[in-house]
Write a protein that holds these residues in place. Structure first.
Motif, PDB file in Angstrom:
ATOM      1  N   ILE A 181       1.322  29.394  23.333  1.00  0.00           N
ATOM      2  CA  ILE A 181       1.907  29.014  24.679  1.00  0.00           C
ATOM      3  C   ILE A 181       2.909  27.798  23.872  1.00  0.00           C
ATOM      4  O   ILE A 181       2.697  26.919  23.288  1.00  0.00           O
ATOM      5  CB  ILE A 181       1.172  28.044  25.489  1.00  0.00           C
ATOM      6  N   ILE A 182       4.222  28.281  24.420  1.00  0.00           N
ATOM      7  CA  ILE A 182       5.323  27.252  23.807  1.00  0.00           C
ATOM      8  C   ILE A 182       6.103  26.275  25.285  1.00  0.00           C
ATOM      9  O   ILE A 182       6.175  27.248  25.954  1.00  0.00           O
ATOM     10  CB  ILE A 182       6.638  28.023  23.278  1.00  0.00           C
ATOM     11  N   ALA A 183       5.951  25.167  24.973  1.00  0.00           N
ATOM     12  CA  ALA A 183       6.497  24.215  26.135  1.00  0.00           C
ATOM     13  C   ALA A 183       7.486  23.480  25.581  1.00  0.00           C
ATOM     14  O   ALA A 183       7.229  22.788  24.705  1.00  0.00           O
ATOM     15  CB  ALA A 183       5.277  23.150  26.595  1.00  0.00           C
ATOM     16  N   LEU A 184       8.699  23.638  26.195  1.00  0.00           N
ATOM     17  CA  LEU A 184       9.823  22.915  25.776  1.00  0.00           C
ATOM     18  C   LEU A 184      10.055  21.732  26.904  1.00  0.00           C
ATOM     19  O   LEU A 184      10.354  21.986  27.909  1.00  0.00           O
ATOM     20  CB  LEU A 184      11.020  23.631  25.517  1.00  0.00           C
ATOM     21  N   ALA A 185      10.446  20.668  26.406  1.00  0.00           N
ATOM     22  CA  ALA A 185      10.870  19.607  27.431  1.00  0.00           C
ATOM     23  C   ALA A 185      11.755  18.421  26.880  1.00  0.00           C
ATOM     24  O   ALA A 185      11.497  18.149  25.701  1.00  0.00           O
ATOM     25  CB  ALA A 185       9.764  19.133  28.073  1.00  0.00           C
ATOM     26  N   SER A 186      12.541  17.857  27.536  1.00  0.00           N
ATOM     27  CA  SER A 186      13.230  16.507  27.067  1.00  0.00           C
ATOM     28  C   SER A 186      12.332  15.297  27.455  1.00  0.00           C
ATOM     29  O   SER A 186      11.463  15.467  28.585  1.00  0.00           O
ATOM     30  CB  SER A 186      14.645  16.451  27.673  1.00  0.00           C
ATOM     31  N   ASP A 187      12.607  14.257  26.655  1.00  0.00           N
ATOM     32  CA  ASP A 187      11.836  12.917  26.859  1.00  0.00           C
ATOM     33  C   ASP A 187      12.678  12.206  27.906  1.00  0.00           C
ATOM     34  O   ASP A 187      12.044  11.118  28.587  1.00  0.00           O
ATOM     35  CB  ASP A 187      11.521  12.289  25.696  1.00  0.00           C
ATOM     36  N   ASN A 188      13.856  12.425  28.182  1.00  0.00           N
ATOM     37  CA  ASN A 188      14.656  11.668  29.147  1.00  0.00           C
ATOM     38  C   ASN A 188      16.042  12.502  29.395  1.00  0.00           C
ATOM     39  O   ASN A 188      16.194  13.463  28.679  1.00  0.00           O
ATOM     40  CB  ASN A 188      14.929  10.214  28.667  1.00  0.00           C
ATOM     41  N   GLY A 189      16.553  11.843  30.509  1.00  0.00           N
ATOM     42  CA  GLY A 189      18.110  12.406  30.788  1.00  0.00           C
ATOM     43  C   GLY A 189      19.098  12.244  29.588  1.00  0.00           C
ATOM     44  O   GLY A 189      18.670  11.224  28.887  1.00  0.00           O
ATOM     45  N   GLY A 190      20.092  12.883  29.557  1.00  0.00           N
ATOM     46  CA  GLY A 190      21.144  12.635  28.502  1.00  0.00           C
ATOM     47  C   GLY A 190      21.744  11.202  28.640  1.00  0.00           C
ATOM     48  O   GLY A 190      21.784  10.701  29.737  1.00  0.00           O
ATOM     49  N   SER A 191      22.264  10.813  27.554  1.00  0.00           N
ATOM     50  CA  SER A 191      22.921   9.562  27.605  1.00  0.00           C
ATOM     51  C   SER A 191      24.607   9.576  27.664  1.00  0.00           C
ATOM     52  O   SER A 191      24.986  10.492  26.904  1.00  0.00           O
ATOM     53  CB  SER A 191      22.496   8.774  26.092  1.00  0.00           C
ATOM     54  N   TYR A 192      25.053   8.821  28.721  1.00  0.00           N
ATOM     55  CA  TYR A 192      26.250   9.044  28.690  1.00  0.00           C
ATOM     56  C   TYR A 192      27.091   8.430  27.388  1.00  0.00           C
ATOM     57  O   TYR A 192      28.195   8.889  27.068  1.00  0.00           O
ATOM     58  CB  TYR A 192      26.977   8.100  29.989  1.00  0.00           C
ATOM     59  N   HIS A 193      26.339   7.664  26.724  1.00  0.00           N
ATOM     60  CA  HIS A 193      26.949   7.066  25.535  1.00  0.00           C
ATOM     61  C   HIS A 193      27.190   7.883  24.374  1.00  0.00           C
ATOM     62  O   HIS A 193      27.688   7.779  23.332  1.00  0.00           O
ATOM     63  CB  HIS A 193      26.197   5.746  25.012  1.00  0.00           C
TER      64      HIS A 193
END
Length: 244
Positions: A147-159
């Motif tokens: 099972i492969i799970a993909l996720a980000s840890d937070n939203g993208g940074s404008y900076h």
């Protein structure tokens, strides 16, 4: 802690994903302080010079192939945190001259900004690395039971040229743009109903542990409490396998 093997950085960030140098957060001069590459708790002096995505991919492939060679094709949990999609985006110097990069930096005849182009390049190389790992699993007859799970840890940074459109906010904020991220699960083990579906329910980062334990056939609550822990998340495996 809790893993048989670790390699990567020890501090909070790198200011060069090829040189593996650490600089203090907020330092606009990006002055290197230390080399930060480790295997376990020991310095990995041969790592600097290799783009982090390439290094992490190769190490993951070694772990997969090594376990397969030892007859240990089941019961593995791998947490692979590709870090080049982060503040201070960069891609390897030679990638800038490639046809793939040239294809990425123009959308509908319009050139991206330099920052967005770097983000596209870093994400492309990450995608290629994940594809290579899938092929390694297949080559070692481990893919069908993975099972492969993909996720980000937070939203993208404008900076760092991130975009969370249509959500408001950025990394570090509690608005949706800071905390609502895309995620996916890929596996031959998915139910027919789950394949190609979209799950619109609420899913919190603490739900991953009980959900993946359940997917692996364990009583997630019993495992967590049996190890002295408290169940913070919700097992959502049945909800994912049986979308409304």
């Amino acid at each position: 802690r809790g893993f048989d093997f670790y390699t990567g950085l020890i501090a909070s960030q790198l200011c060069s994903y090829t040189d593996w140098t650490y600089c203090e957060p907020g330092d606009s001069t990006k002055t290197p302080v230390i080399l930060d590459a480790a295997i376990g708790t020991e310095a990995a002096k041969n790592v600097p010079g290799t783009y982090s995505t390439f290094y992490q991919k190769a190490q993951a492939q070694e772990v997969i192939s090594g376990r397969a060679s030892a007859g240990l094709k089941g019961g593995m949990f791998m947490y692979l945190a590709f870090n080049a999609m982060h503040t201070d985006l960069s891609v390897p110097d030679d990638f800038y001259d490639s046809e793939n990069y040239a294809d990425l930096v123009t959308v509908d005849g319009m050139a991206m900004s330099n920052g967005r182009a770097k983000a596209a390049g870093a994400m492309y190389l990450c995608d290629q690395a994940i594809g290579a790992l899938v092929e390694t699993l297949k080559a070692n007859d481990m893919y069908e039971n993975t099972i492969i799970a993909l996720a980000s840890d937070n939203g993208g940074s404008y900076h760092s040229s991130g975009s969370n459109y249509p959500y408001r906010g950025t990394k570090g904020l509690y608005s949706e743009g800071g905390i609502k991220v895309s995620a996916m699960i890929h596996s031959p083990l998915l139910s027919d109903a789950a394949k190609g579906s979209t799950y619109d329910g609420l899913f919190h980062v603490t739900d991953w542990v009980p959900t993946l334990l359940s997917a692996a056939g364990f009583d997630s609550d019993a495992v967590i409490t049996g190890l002295g822990g408290e169940v913070d998340g919700v097992n959502q495996w049945d909800a994912l396998m049986n979308p409304a």
